[in-house]
Design a protein around this motif. Structure first.
Motif, PDB file in Angstrom:
ATOM      1  N   ALA A 104       1.042  -1.214   0.065  1.00 30.01           N
ATOM      2  CA  ALA A 104      -0.125   0.054   0.081  1.00 30.01           C
ATOM      3  C   ALA A 104       0.753   1.204  -0.020  1.00 30.01           C
ATOM      4  O   ALA A 104       0.112   2.572  -0.393  1.00 30.01           O
ATOM      5  N   ARG A 105       2.113   1.201   0.284  1.00 35.61           N
ATOM      6  CA  ARG A 105       3.227   2.230   0.510  1.00 35.61           C
ATOM      7  C   ARG A 105       3.291   2.625  -0.918  1.00 35.61           C
ATOM      8  O   ARG A 105       4.280   3.642  -1.280  1.00 35.61           O
ATOM      9  N   ALA A 106       3.542   1.718  -2.014  1.00 35.13           N
ATOM     10  CA  ALA A 106       4.086   1.595  -3.206  1.00 35.13           C
ATOM     11  C   ALA A 106       3.212   2.669  -4.114  1.00 35.13           C
ATOM     12  O   ALA A 106       2.049   2.271  -4.467  1.00 35.13           O
ATOM     13  N   THR A 107       3.454   3.937  -4.348  1.00 33.43           N
ATOM     14  CA  THR A 107       2.645   4.831  -5.286  1.00 33.43           C
ATOM     15  C   THR A 107       2.576   4.406  -6.377  1.00 33.43           C
ATOM     16  O   THR A 107       3.525   3.634  -7.073  1.00 33.43           O
ATOM     17  N   ASP A 108       1.512   4.784  -7.441  1.00 31.66           N
ATOM     18  CA  ASP A 108       1.645   4.395  -8.759  1.00 31.66           C
ATOM     19  C   ASP A 108       2.602   5.150  -9.414  1.00 31.66           C
ATOM     20  O   ASP A 108       3.028   4.325 -10.278  1.00 31.66           O
ATOM     21  N   ALA A 109       3.236   6.068  -8.913  1.00 27.84           N
ATOM     22  CA  ALA A 109       4.480   6.632  -9.440  1.00 27.84           C
ATOM     23  C   ALA A 109       5.663   5.993  -9.491  1.00 27.84           C
ATOM     24  O   ALA A 109       6.442   5.595 -10.494  1.00 27.84           O
ATOM     25  N   LEU A 110       5.776   5.510  -8.302  1.00 30.92           N
ATOM     26  CA  LEU A 110       6.839   4.297  -8.018  1.00 30.92           C
ATOM     27  C   LEU A 110       6.807   3.165  -8.874  1.00 30.92           C
ATOM     28  O   LEU A 110       7.711   2.734  -9.476  1.00 30.92           O
ATOM     29  N   LEU A 111       5.525   2.715  -8.955  1.00 28.25           N
ATOM     30  CA  LEU A 111       5.290   1.465  -9.922  1.00 28.25           C
ATOM     31  C   LEU A 111       5.590   1.961 -11.592  1.00 28.25           C
ATOM     32  O   LEU A 111       5.919   1.030 -12.229  1.00 28.25           O
ATOM     33  N   ARG A 112       5.059   3.148 -11.684  1.00 26.83           N
ATOM     34  CA  ARG A 112       5.492   3.351 -13.246  1.00 26.83           C
ATOM     35  C   ARG A 112       7.087   3.274 -13.526  1.00 26.83           C
ATOM     36  O   ARG A 112       7.193   2.879 -14.550  1.00 26.83           O
ATOM     37  N   ASP A 113       7.753   3.609 -12.545  1.00 25.06           N
ATOM     38  CA  ASP A 113       9.099   3.409 -12.558  1.00 25.06           C
ATOM     39  C   ASP A 113       9.816   2.053 -12.473  1.00 25.06           C
ATOM     40  O   ASP A 113      10.987   2.177 -12.420  1.00 25.06           O
ATOM     41  N   THR A 114       8.960   1.248 -12.335  1.00 26.60           N
ATOM     42  CA  THR A 114       9.226  -0.047 -11.887  1.00 26.60           C
ATOM     43  C   THR A 114       8.800  -1.141 -12.938  1.00 26.60           C
ATOM     44  O   THR A 114       7.881  -1.138 -13.541  1.00 26.60           O
ATOM     45  N   ASP A 115      10.045  -1.721 -13.713  1.00 23.27           N
ATOM     46  CA  ASP A 115       9.563  -2.612 -14.845  1.00 23.27           C
ATOM     47  C   ASP A 115       9.306  -4.039 -14.545  1.00 23.27           C
ATOM     48  O   ASP A 115       8.241  -4.642 -15.202  1.00 23.27           O
ATOM     49  N   LEU A 116       9.619  -4.289 -13.310  1.00 20.48           N
ATOM     50  CA  LEU A 116       9.400  -5.742 -12.877  1.00 20.48           C
ATOM     51  C   LEU A 116       9.256  -5.771 -11.244  1.00 20.48           C
ATOM     52  O   LEU A 116      10.269  -5.050 -10.705  1.00 20.48           O
ATOM     53  N   VAL A 117       8.365  -6.228 -10.665  1.00 25.95           N
ATOM     54  CA  VAL A 117       8.302  -6.545  -9.542  1.00 25.95           C
ATOM     55  C   VAL A 117       8.580  -8.255  -8.982  1.00 25.95           C
ATOM     56  O   VAL A 117       8.074  -9.084  -9.736  1.00 25.95           O
ATOM     57  N   LEU A 118       9.317  -8.346  -8.275  1.00 24.70           N
ATOM     58  CA  LEU A 118       9.762  -9.612  -7.654  1.00 24.70           C
ATOM     59  C   LEU A 118       8.993  -9.628  -6.465  1.00 24.70           C
ATOM     60  O   LEU A 118       9.204  -9.209  -5.372  1.00 24.70           O
ATOM     61  N   LEU A 119       7.841 -10.301  -6.454  1.00 30.18           N
ATOM     62  CA  LEU A 119       7.092 -10.811  -5.317  1.00 30.18           C
ATOM     63  C   LEU A 119       7.137 -12.089  -4.638  1.00 30.18           C
ATOM     64  O   LEU A 119       6.975 -13.156  -5.242  1.00 30.18           O
TER      65      LEU A 119
END
Length: 266
Positions: A135-150
Motif C-alpha cells: 500500500a506504500r508503493a505509489t502509482d508513480a513508484l510502480l510506473r518507474d518499476t519494470d518488474l516486481v519480484l514478489l
C-alpha cells in the motif's frame, strides 16, 4: 560487495501524499552488490535497503531487519556507484534492483532510486518485495518499476503468520493491484520442508499466481541455511537449524504444480 557499516535512522511513516510531493535524498542503505540470476533478469546492480517488518524464520539476511543496521546514504551516492557499471550491465541484458530488507519500508527513497536508475541511467528496474507494505508503493513508484519480484511465502494464513510474523492478506491485495495495473511480476516461493511444502500450500500459491494474468515467471527457491551464521552473530535462535534442504525430486514436483497452472516455473 561493498558493505556499509551501521548507524541509527529513525523510522517515520510516509503518506502517499508526502511521497508524491517530496523525495528525500537520503535513506538507510545496508549494502550493494552485482548479482546474476536471483535478483531479476541478467546482471544487476542491487541496492539492499535496511529495515523489514517481517521476521521470516529462514531469512538469510537478518542483519537487514532494522533501519539502524544501515548507513545514511544519499541517492546521489547510490546512483554514482551504479553508473560505474551501466555499460557492463547493459551488455549483460541486466538492470537495477532495489531490495532489502523490505524496500517499501522506505518507499520515497526506494522510489527515487528506481526513478533515477530508469530515467538517468537507462536501466531496466526491479523492485524486490514481500508485498506486505504494498500500500506504500505509489502509482508513480510502480510506473518507474519494470518488474516486481514478489515473495509469496506460503498460502495457509496461519503458516504465513508463523513464517513471517505478519498476516498474508496485504501481500495478496498488492498482488491483485499489480495485476489490475498489468505490472509484470516474478513470483518467488521458498520451499521449506515441513513448513511451506504441504501440497495444499503449493497448490494455493500456484492457483492464485496462475489466475493473476501478469506473472511471467515463478522461481522455486530451495531452503538453505547459508544465513545461519548471521543469526548466531546477532544472538538470535535459528529455529530451522535441523530442517534439511528440499530434495531435487521435491523441487521438481513443486515446479510441476506451478506449471499445471500455466506458469513458467524454474
Amino acid at each position: 560487495m561493498a558493505v556499509l557499516p551501521g548507524s541509527d535512522i529513525p523510522t517515520r511513516p510516509v503518506t502517499p501524499a508526502a511521497a508524491a510531493t517530496h523525495r528525500p535524498a537520503v535513506g538507510s542503505v545496508h549494502s550493494w552488490d552485482l548479482s546474476t540470476g536471483v535478483d531479476g533478469p541478467g546482471t544487476r546492480f542491487v541496492t539492499f535497503l535496511s529495515g523489514c517488518p517481517l521476521t521470516c524464520l529462514y531469512c538469510h539476511n537478518p542483519d537487514t531487519w532494522r533501519m539502524r543496521n544501515g548507513t545514511r546514504t544519499s541517492a546521489d551516492a547510490v546512483i554514482a556507484e551504479a553508473a560505474k557499471y551501466t555499460r557492463f550491465i547493459a551488455a549483460a541484458g541486466g538492470g537495477a534492483t532495489v531490495s532489502g530488507g523490505e524496500p517499501l519500508l522506505q518507499p520515497v527513497f526506494a522510489g527515487e532510486l528506481l526513478h533515477r536508475m530508469k530515467h538517468e541511467l537507462g536501466l531496466h528496474t526491479a523492485l524486490d518485495t514481500s508485498g506486505f507494505l504494498g500500500a506504500r508503493a505509489t502509482d508513480a513508484l510502480l510506473r518507474d518499476t519494470d518488474l516486481v519480484l514478489l515473495d509469496i511465502k506460503c498460502w495457509d494464513p496461519d503458516t504465513y503468520k508463523r513464517v513471517t510474523g505478519r498476516p498474508l492478506r496485504p501481500t495478496l491485495d498488492f498482488a491483485r493491484r499489480l495485476a489490475d495495473l498489468g505490472q509484470e511480476v516474478h513470483v518467488r516461493f521458498v520451499l521449506v520442508p515441513g513448513l511451506t511444502d504441504a501440497p495444499a500450500d503449493i497448490e494455493g500459491v500456484a492457483a492464485f499466481a496462475g489466475g493473476l494474468g501478469n506473472v511471467s515467471r515463478v522461481d522455486i527457491l530451495p531452503f538453505h541455511k547459508l544465513g545461519e551464521a548471521k543469526w548466531r552473530a546477532l544472538a538470535k535462535p535459528f529455529t530451522l537449524h535441523d530442517t534439511p534442504s528440499p530434495t531435487s525430486d521435491r523441487i521438481a514436483s513443486a515446479r510441476e504444480v506451478f506449471r499445471s497452472h500455466g506458469l513458467y516455473a524454474v
